[in-house]
Design an enzyme around this catalytic site. Structure first.
Site, PDB file in Angstrom:
ATOM      1  N   PHE A 125       0.824  -1.204   0.000  1.00 33.53           N
ATOM      2  CA  PHE A 125       0.000   0.000   0.000  1.00 33.53           C
ATOM      3  C   PHE A 125       0.860   1.257   0.000  1.00 33.53           C
ATOM      4  O   PHE A 125       0.406   2.332   0.387  1.00 33.53           O
ATOM      5  CB  PHE A 125      -0.942  -0.020   1.223  1.00 33.53           C
ATOM      6  CG  PHE A 125      -1.785  -1.263   1.293  1.00 33.53           C
ATOM      7  CD1 PHE A 125      -2.843  -1.447   0.403  1.00 33.53           C
ATOM      8  CD2 PHE A 125      -1.502  -2.265   2.204  1.00 33.53           C
ATOM      9  CE1 PHE A 125      -3.609  -2.610   0.441  1.00 33.53           C
ATOM     10  CE2 PHE A 125      -2.268  -3.428   2.249  1.00 33.53           C
ATOM     11  CZ  PHE A 125      -3.327  -3.596   1.369  1.00 33.53           C
ATOM     12  N   ARG A 127       2.762   4.557  -1.143  1.00 36.58           N
ATOM     13  CA  ARG A 127       2.531   5.590  -2.152  1.00 36.58           C
ATOM     14  C   ARG A 127       3.865   6.035  -2.723  1.00 36.58           C
ATOM     15  O   ARG A 127       4.836   6.184  -1.965  1.00 36.58           O
ATOM     16  CB  ARG A 127       1.860   6.813  -1.521  1.00 36.58           C
ATOM     17  CG  ARG A 127       0.421   6.609  -1.163  1.00 36.58           C
ATOM     18  CD  ARG A 127      -0.055   7.667  -0.216  1.00 36.58           C
ATOM     19  NE  ARG A 127       0.611   7.549   1.079  1.00 36.58           N
ATOM     20  CZ  ARG A 127       0.402   8.356   2.114  1.00 36.58           C
ATOM     21  NH1 ARG A 127      -0.435   9.361   2.004  1.00 36.58           N
ATOM     22  NH2 ARG A 127       1.024   8.174   3.255  1.00 36.58           N
ATOM     23  N   ASN A 181      -7.476   0.467  -3.537  1.00 33.26           N
ATOM     24  CA  ASN A 181      -7.181   1.459  -4.581  1.00 33.26           C
ATOM     25  C   ASN A 181      -8.467   1.965  -5.241  1.00 33.26           C
ATOM     26  O   ASN A 181      -8.613   3.157  -5.509  1.00 33.26           O
ATOM     27  CB  ASN A 181      -6.236   0.876  -5.635  1.00 33.26           C
ATOM     28  CG  ASN A 181      -4.778   1.034  -5.237  1.00 33.26           C
ATOM     29  OD1 ASN A 181      -4.474   1.554  -4.165  1.00 33.26           O
ATOM     30  ND2 ASN A 181      -3.870   0.587  -6.090  1.00 33.26           N
ATOM     31  N   PHE A 222      -7.962  12.254   0.475  1.00 33.79           N
ATOM     32  CA  PHE A 222      -8.418  11.965  -0.895  1.00 33.79           C
ATOM     33  C   PHE A 222      -9.724  12.657  -1.235  1.00 33.79           C
ATOM     34  O   PHE A 222     -10.564  12.126  -1.955  1.00 33.79           O
ATOM     35  CB  PHE A 222      -8.488  10.446  -1.135  1.00 33.79           C
ATOM     36  CG  PHE A 222      -7.117   9.899  -1.448  1.00 33.79           C
ATOM     37  CD1 PHE A 222      -6.131   9.877  -0.477  1.00 33.79           C
ATOM     38  CD2 PHE A 222      -6.789   9.484  -2.722  1.00 33.79           C
ATOM     39  CE1 PHE A 222      -4.848   9.446  -0.765  1.00 33.79           C
ATOM     40  CE2 PHE A 222      -5.515   9.045  -3.028  1.00 33.79           C
ATOM     41  CZ  PHE A 222      -4.548   9.025  -2.039  1.00 33.79           C
ATOM     42  N   LEU A 223      -9.872  13.879  -0.708  1.00 37.63           N
ATOM     43  CA  LEU A 223     -11.016  14.705  -1.085  1.00 37.63           C
ATOM     44  C   LEU A 223     -10.540  15.988  -1.757  1.00 37.63           C
ATOM     45  O   LEU A 223     -11.240  17.000  -1.720  1.00 37.63           O
ATOM     46  CB  LEU A 223     -11.873  15.017   0.151  1.00 37.63           C
ATOM     47  CG  LEU A 223     -12.670  13.851   0.750  1.00 37.63           C
ATOM     48  CD1 LEU A 223     -13.474  14.297   1.962  1.00 37.63           C
ATOM     49  CD2 LEU A 223     -13.607  13.234  -0.296  1.00 37.63           C
ATOM     50  N   ALA A 225     -10.245  18.020  -4.840  1.00 39.13           N
ATOM     51  CA  ALA A 225     -10.797  18.049  -6.196  1.00 39.13           C
ATOM     52  C   ALA A 225      -9.744  18.564  -7.171  1.00 39.13           C
ATOM     53  O   ALA A 225      -8.802  19.242  -6.783  1.00 39.13           O
ATOM     54  CB  ALA A 225     -12.029  18.951  -6.220  1.00 39.13           C
ATOM     55  N   CYS A 233      -0.767   3.102 -10.871  1.00 33.40           N
ATOM     56  CA  CYS A 233      -1.549   2.169 -10.043  1.00 33.40           C
ATOM     57  C   CYS A 233      -3.056   2.333 -10.215  1.00 33.40           C
ATOM     58  O   CYS A 233      -3.731   1.409 -10.665  1.00 33.40           O
ATOM     59  CB  CYS A 233      -1.171   2.343  -8.574  1.00 33.40           C
ATOM     60  SG  CYS A 233       0.593   2.178  -8.304  1.00 33.40           S
ATOM     61  N   LYS A 236      -4.706   1.545 -13.776  1.00 34.24           N
ATOM     62  CA  LYS A 236      -4.654   0.124 -14.182  1.00 34.24           C
ATOM     63  C   LYS A 236      -5.424  -0.763 -13.208  1.00 34.24           C
ATOM     64  O   LYS A 236      -6.105  -1.698 -13.618  1.00 34.24           O
ATOM     65  CB  LYS A 236      -3.203  -0.337 -14.350  1.00 34.24           C
ATOM     66  CG  LYS A 236      -2.581  -0.939 -13.126  1.00 34.24           C
ATOM     67  CD  LYS A 236      -1.267  -1.626 -13.394  1.00 34.24           C
ATOM     68  CE  LYS A 236      -0.469  -1.798 -12.126  1.00 34.24           C
ATOM     69  NZ  LYS A 236      -0.901  -2.842 -11.213  1.00 34.24           N
TER      70      LYS A 236
HETATM   71  C1  UGA Z   1      -1.610   4.512  -4.817  1.00 37.29           C
HETATM   72  C2  UGA Z   1      -2.185   4.190  -3.433  1.00 37.29           C
HETATM   73  O1  UGA Z   1      -2.429   5.404  -2.716  1.00 37.29           O
HETATM   74  C3  UGA Z   1      -1.205   3.324  -2.633  1.00 37.29           C
HETATM   75  O2  UGA Z   1      -1.785   2.966  -1.378  1.00 37.29           O
HETATM   76  C4  UGA Z   1      -0.906   2.052  -3.446  1.00 37.29           C
HETATM   77  O3  UGA Z   1       0.060   1.239  -2.789  1.00 37.29           O
HETATM   78  C5  UGA Z   1      -0.358   2.442  -4.806  1.00 37.29           C
HETATM   79  O4  UGA Z   1      -1.306   3.282  -5.490  1.00 37.29           O
HETATM   80  C6  UGA Z   1      -0.124   1.168  -5.593  1.00 37.29           C
HETATM   81  O5  UGA Z   1      -1.103   0.494  -5.908  1.00 37.29           O
HETATM   82  O6  UGA Z   1       1.032   0.800  -5.802  1.00 37.29           O
HETATM   83  P1  UGA Z   1       0.177   6.257  -5.775  1.00 37.29           P
HETATM   84  O7  UGA Z   1      -0.096   5.683  -7.144  1.00 37.29           O
HETATM   85  O8  UGA Z   1       1.585   6.491  -5.377  1.00 37.29           O
HETATM   86  O9  UGA Z   1      -0.443   5.295  -4.637  1.00 37.29           O
HETATM   87  O10 UGA Z   1      -0.610   7.626  -5.739  1.00 37.29           O
HETATM   88  P2  UGA Z   1      -1.638   8.379  -4.768  1.00 37.29           P
HETATM   89  O11 UGA Z   1      -0.914   9.169  -3.762  1.00 37.29           O
HETATM   90  O12 UGA Z   1      -2.661   7.453  -4.266  1.00 37.29           O
HETATM   91  O13 UGA Z   1      -2.319   9.399  -5.817  1.00 37.29           O
HETATM   92  C7  UGA Z   1      -2.946   8.896  -7.002  1.00 37.29           C
HETATM   93  C8  UGA Z   1      -3.506  10.005  -7.833  1.00 37.29           C
HETATM   94  O14 UGA Z   1      -4.652  10.580  -7.207  1.00 37.29           O
HETATM   95  C9  UGA Z   1      -2.562  11.169  -8.124  1.00 37.29           C
HETATM   96  O15 UGA Z   1      -2.676  11.513  -9.480  1.00 37.29           O
HETATM   97  C10 UGA Z   1      -3.083  12.304  -7.270  1.00 37.29           C
HETATM   98  O16 UGA Z   1      -2.842  13.574  -7.830  1.00 37.29           O
HETATM   99  C11 UGA Z   1      -4.574  11.999  -7.256  1.00 37.29           C
HETATM  100  N1  UGA Z   1      -5.301  12.535  -6.065  1.00 37.29           N
HETATM  101  C12 UGA Z   1      -4.996  12.096  -4.820  1.00 37.29           C
HETATM  102  C13 UGA Z   1      -6.316  13.462  -6.250  1.00 37.29           C
HETATM  103  O17 UGA Z   1      -6.629  13.874  -7.393  1.00 37.29           O
HETATM  104  N2  UGA Z   1      -7.005  13.933  -5.163  1.00 37.29           N
HETATM  105  C14 UGA Z   1      -6.711  13.512  -3.900  1.00 37.29           C
HETATM  106  O18 UGA Z   1      -7.389  13.966  -2.937  1.00 37.29           O
HETATM  107  C15 UGA Z   1      -5.683  12.566  -3.723  1.00 37.29           C
END
Ligand code: UGA
Length: 404
Positions: A125, A127, A181, A222-223, A225, A233, A236
Site C-alpha cells: 500500500f 505511495r 485502490n 483523498f477529497l 478536487a 496504479c 490500471k
Molecule cells: C496509490 C495508493 O495510494 C497506494 O496505497 C498504493 O500502494 C499504490 O497506489 C499502488 O497500488 O502501488 P500512488 O499511485 O503512489 O499510490 O498515488 P496516490 O498518492 O494514491 O495518488 C494517485 C492520484 O490521485 C494522483 O494523481 C493524485 O494527484 C490523485 N489525487 C490524490 C487526487 O486527485 N485527489 C486527492 O485527494 C488525492
C-alpha cells in the site's frame, strides 16, 4: 528492519546502476537509505537468480503487472519471475507475492510449485513519493496465507513494526489491494463530481470537502478536487477490478463511472480553457507540473501530460516546467513542447498558466513576477493549490476546480 536483502533483476544495467548507488527513479530519501544499507552489507544486488535466492527464507516477487490491451492484467513478467524463482528457491522457503495480481493468482502459483514451498500474498500500500514513510509506518499489513509456515515467516518479517497484521485467505488479500485502490479512486471521482456541481451552484469545494471530511466515517484524505487521478496504479487497478468483476459475472457499474468521471475531468478542464481563450491555435500556454502527482518524477498516466497533449492538439504553443519529471516528460512529449529551466521561465509571454501537478513549491512563486512575465492574466489551477493566494487581487483571472 534488520533483515538482509538481496535484490534480483534480469535487467543487468539496472543492477549495475544500483550497485554503484544509483536509484533509477526519484523517491525522497531512498538513495541515502540504499547506499547506507549497502555499505553496512545488508543490501546487495545481482542478476544471477541462483545466487540471489540461495538461502533466502522469504522470496518476494515484486515485478510490474501492467494493463493488457483488454483492460485486464499483463502477467507475463510475473509468470517468468515465478519460473525463475521455482528453479532456485530453497526447500522450506516462502514465496511472497508483493506484485498486484488478479484474484486467484496465489492459488495458481501454489499449483505450479512443489508442496514444500509455501506461497503467501502480501499486497503493498506504499505511495510513490512517500514509500519509505509508508513502509515503516503502515496503516496495516495484510497477508493472505494458507499454512502456518507462511504465517510465522510473515510475523517474523514484520515483527519490528507496530502496525496490525491482518491474516486472511490469499483470495481475500488479493481483493483487499484492488478494493483499497478502487475506493480511493472512487473518493476522488466523487469529490470531482461534487466540485463540478459546486461550480454551477456557487459553492466552494474547499469548504465542502473540509466539512464533509470531518465526518470520521468519511475521512479527510483523498477529497482534493482537481483534474483527477493518474499514475501507474489507480488507472490500471481500477480497470483490472472492473474487468475481473465482469469476468465473474458482476456488473460493477460504479467503477465504470469512476473511470468515466476521471477521464472527463481532464477534458472538462481543457474545454474550460478553450471556452475562455476562444481558441488555442497560436496561444502560449505555460504548464506547471508534469508528474502524475507531487513528490515523484513518474509521468505514467499523468493527467498533466494528457492536458499538455490536448493543448498541443488544439494548436497551442506549450512551455512546461516540473521540479523532477522533466527528463521523463522529454521522453514522452519531447520536441513538441518547450522545457523551461524554472517555473518563472515557463510563464514568459504566456496567455495562460495551467497548474497540473500539486507541487507545493508552485504556491511559493513570486506572482507579481509571474504577472510581469505573462502576456495574459489567466491561471487555471487543476489542483487548487494556488486557491488561497487571492490571485484575483493581483490582477489575475484565477480559475480553480469547484471554486467560484
Ligand atoms: C496509490 C495508493 O495510494 C497506494 O496505497 C498504493 O500502494 C499504490 O497506489 C499502488 O497500488 O502501488 P500512488 O499511485 O503512489 O499510490 O498515488 P496516490 O498518492 O494514491 O495518488 C494517485 C492520484 O490521485 C494522483 O494523481 C493524485 O494527484 C490523485 N489525487 C490524490 C487526487 O486527485 N485527489 C486527492 O485527494 C488525492
Amino acid at each position: 528492519m534488520g533483515h538482509s536483502v538481496v535484490c534480483v533483476d534480469i535487467d543487468e544495467n539496472k543492477i549495475l546502476a544500483l550497485k554503484s548507488g544509483t536509484v533509477p527513479f526519484f523517491e525522497p530519501h531512498l538513495s541515502e537509505l540504499v547506499v547506507q544499507e549497502q555499505a553496512r552489507g545488508r543490501l546487495s544486488y545481482t542478476s544471477d537468480a541462483s545466487e540471489g535466492l540461495c538461502k533466502a527464507e522469504a522470496v518476494f516477487i515484486a515485478v510490474g503487472t501492467p494493463p493488457d490491451e483488454f483492460g485486464g492484467v499483463n502477467m507475463s513478467a510475473f509468470w517468468s519471475a515465478v519460473d525463475g524463482v521455482a528453479q532456485f528457491i530453497e526447500y522450506d522457503s516462502v514465496l511472497i507475492i508483493k506484485s498486484t495480481v488478479p484474484i486467484g493468482t496465489n492459488s495458481a502459483v501454489r499449483e505450479k510449485l512443489p508442496n514444500s514451498i509455501s506461497v503467501a500474498s502480501n499486497p503493498e500500500f506504499l505511495r510513490e513519493g512517500r514509500a519509505i514513510k509508508d513502509f515503516f509506518h503502515p496503516d496495516r499489513i495484510v497477508a493472505g496465507v494458507s499454512d502456518e509456515r507462511s504465517k510465522s515467516v510473515i510475523e517474523n518479517l514484520y515483527s519490528q513494526t507496530q502496525a496490525q497484521l491482518f491474516f486472511m485467505s490469499p483470495e481475500s488479500a488479493e481483493l483487499v489491494k484492488y478494493a483499497s485502490n478502487a475506493f480511493l479512486a472512487t473518493k476522488i471521482s466523487y469529490i470531482n463530481e461534487i466540485a463540478n456541481l459546486a461550480e454551477r451552484v456557487g459553492a466552494d469545494i474547499r469548504d465542502v470537502a473540509l466539512a464533509v471530511g470531518e465526518d470520521k466515517r468519511i475521512g479527510k484524505d483523498f477529497l482534493n478536487a482537481g483534474i483527477g487521478y493518474g499514475g501507474s496504479c489507480f488507472p490500471k487497478d481500477i480497470s483490472a477490478l472492473h474487468y475481473m468483476a465482469g469476468e465473474n459475472g458482476c456488473d460493477f457499474t460504479l467503477l465504470a463511472s469512476v473511470i468515466d468521471v476521471n477521464n472527463k475531468q481532464r477534458e472538462r478542464f481543457v474545454q474550460k480553457i478553450i471556452s475562455d481563450l476562444g481558441v488555442l491555435e497560436g496561444r502560449n500556454i505555460a504548464v506547471w507540473g508534469l508528474a502524475f502527482k507531487n513528490g515523484t518524477d513518474d509521468i505514467r498516466e499523468s493527467a498533466a501530460i494528457d492536458i499538455v497533449v490536448k493543448c498541443l492538439e488544439h494548436g497551442a504553443n506549450v512551455c512546461v516546467f516540473d521540479p523532477k519529471a522533466m527528463e521523463n516528460a522529454y521522453r514522452s512529449v519531447g520536441s513538441s513542447v518547450a522545457f523551461a529551466k524554472t517555473a518563472l521561465d515557463a510563464v514568459v509571454r504566456a496567455d495562460a498558466l495551467v497548474v497540473a501537478t500539486e507541487w507545493p513549491e508552485f504556491a511559493l512563486q513570486d506572482f507579481d513576477e509571474v504577472k510581469n512575465r505573462m502576456r495574459g492574466n489567466k491561471i487555471y489551477d487543476g489542483r487548487n493549490i494556488l486557491s488561497n493566494l487571492k490571485l484575483n487581487d493581483k490582477g489575475f483571472e484565477y480559475y480553480g476546480v469547484g471554486i467560484k
